[in-house]
Design an enzyme around this catalytic site. Sequence first.
Site, short mmCIF file in Angstrom:
data_model
loop_
_atom_site.label_atom_id
_atom_site.label_comp_id
_atom_site.label_asym_id
_atom_site.label_seq_id
_atom_site.Cartn_x
_atom_site.Cartn_y
_atom_site.Cartn_z
CD GLU A 145 -2.98 -1.02 2.32
OE1 GLU A 145 -4.06 -1.60 2.21
OE2 GLU A 145 -2.66 -0.38 3.36
CD GLU A 302 -4.49 -5.70 3.05
OE1 GLU A 302 -5.23 -4.93 3.70
OE2 GLU A 302 -3.26 -5.59 3.02
#
Length: 664
Positions: A145, A302
């Site tokens: 991320e 995710e």
Amino acid sequence: MNHFLFGACYYPEHWDRSWIQADAALMAQAHVNVVRMAEFAWTLMEPARDAFDFGLFKEAVASLKAQGIDSILCTPTATPPRWLTAEHPEWMRVDINDVPFTHGTRQHCCTNNPGFRAESRRITRAMAEAFKADAAVIGWQTDNELYCHVEECYCESCQVGFREWLALRYDQSIEKLNHAWGTLFWSQQYDDFDQVVIPKKWRQPAPCNPSALLDFRRFLSDSVTAFQREQVEILREVNPDWWITHNGVFYNIDYYKFAEDLDFLAVDVYPAFWGTKPEDFIGGSQLNERCRQATGTYIVPEQCGGPGGQIDFLQPTPEPGRMRLWAYQSIAHGADGMLHFRWRTCRYGAEIHWHGILDHDNVPRRRFEEFAQEGAELKKIGADILGTTKRVEVGISHSYEQDHAQGVLSFSRPQPDAQRELLLGTLMRQKVAVGYVNEADSYAGLKLLIVPSAIVMDAERAEKIEAFVSQGGVLLVTATSGQRDVNNHAIEQTPPGLLSRVLGITVEEFGKTEHRRMQLQGAGLEMDANYYEIIQCTDAEPLAHWHFEQNPQTEAAEGCVGLSCNEFGAGKAYYLGTFLNEASAMELMQRLCDVADVQPLGRSDTNVCIIERYAADRRLTFVLNNYPEPKEVTALACGQNILTDQSCDGTLQIEPFGVAVIRS
């Protein structure tokens, strides 16, 4: 992909090693075929410099493979070990107040620091070499991320890097930079690149140079792309058979360019950030679309496994069925892999209440049963899904360049990203095949193209838009488009500049109101607005005009054109001299879909989503019920619900938070 990926994020480092085999066996019961590991485990894998120990993860990979489960490994560069940061405090990011970050969190080292980059390459190569011959490792995720928590950094490495980037962009010519930034304004001229400092938008006595801010955002994207590329090159060198991805999507990264180094992009999706009301589905949809527009094929590393929470917040607990529904939402938008976060909720750390499939006590409960149901279904229908792509007949133009150019000079006007989300939600509620399309991509196959506030325009893009319309496409362009060049300078031509020919108009004036009611009226439309543009039709037909309820004789826009349509070649080009709201968007989008002959994929209540994926030999119609009560859906393509093996004659009843996948 040779099969649809389904699994969870796994953290064996958080538990006793004796748990690994039991975890693998329980995962197999839930039809897991892949896990993702190691993105935060640098310290464990290298407790001291060059003292590498990959034993735990080798054991985990082997135990999982024994149950038929493959592994995705991650480069652990988001969390460098303390022994490394203690040696090099100068590697820390520096915030806008010139305060360095400290150890004890993540993403605290600057990805532009040459020393940290060297260490990132070193750990990447060590991991790659350790697992290069392990067939159970099928792919890699770079870092984790990037730019999730912080994008800007003002450390010395970034200062140097920014200057080098500028020198390369402007051919080592400070004169070209001065021209591009318009430094004659406020006597900002530079004599050489060493004089340039990173602009700090909120830390100046007066506003910063917007062209400098735009270039800084471009630098942020290019530099983090270069950071990732170093890892990608090592992984490809060590084992060319691995596929490589990264989990986004965040701001200040142009993912269309960023993903050129990857096999496909990935996106982490936590829909509860936007809420759990039926209408809140649009939050997750727009996030999936931001990923899909960059690479087409993508995965979700995710997806929520339970309520997410950190130190200062806890999301609403998803009702039974929500986790599965949200997973299919991503799949409908184009995902070819679905991993839930996380396998088991951690008992310590900042995410002690970021819940996974299993709770702290490791007892399987309703979330595990829902997870297992999802796994069984995807094992059954995964082959049908792979090889299909999302149908998009209405394209909403996406561009980080437009977002950044508007963002540094926003004037409190609706930004392109907000406009895209509004339009996406409106068109999804009308059940048409809509999606984001990157402005650099092809428009082939689109019937309707919507360009929200494309303020920066160049000849190549304008010519592509003209070609789309002339070949029969329907175009809608909204306010502020075509006003600036690539340096963010206002153009000398009357707006919309390079788009004037296809739109058949010029924009003579713009303004905003605050306390007076203003409406755009005509052609059966009536929409409230607080921003107006006065359109002069050169070839276009006027469709609606501005009207003010109070003292209209004092208003420059009273009676002037605010919406126009130009027949151009075989197509039509509309220009709207304002910004849409929910009410006006619904009405105008319905009209434009009729003009473009865009037919709905089915009919149902407002927040039931109908999305299609297709291949040459099949159509998959996903029906997603975002309501906590059953809904009827009609006018669907006839076929078979491959989740239940029941035939569908075009009508179905779908349960609360239910999903159907109709193959035809």
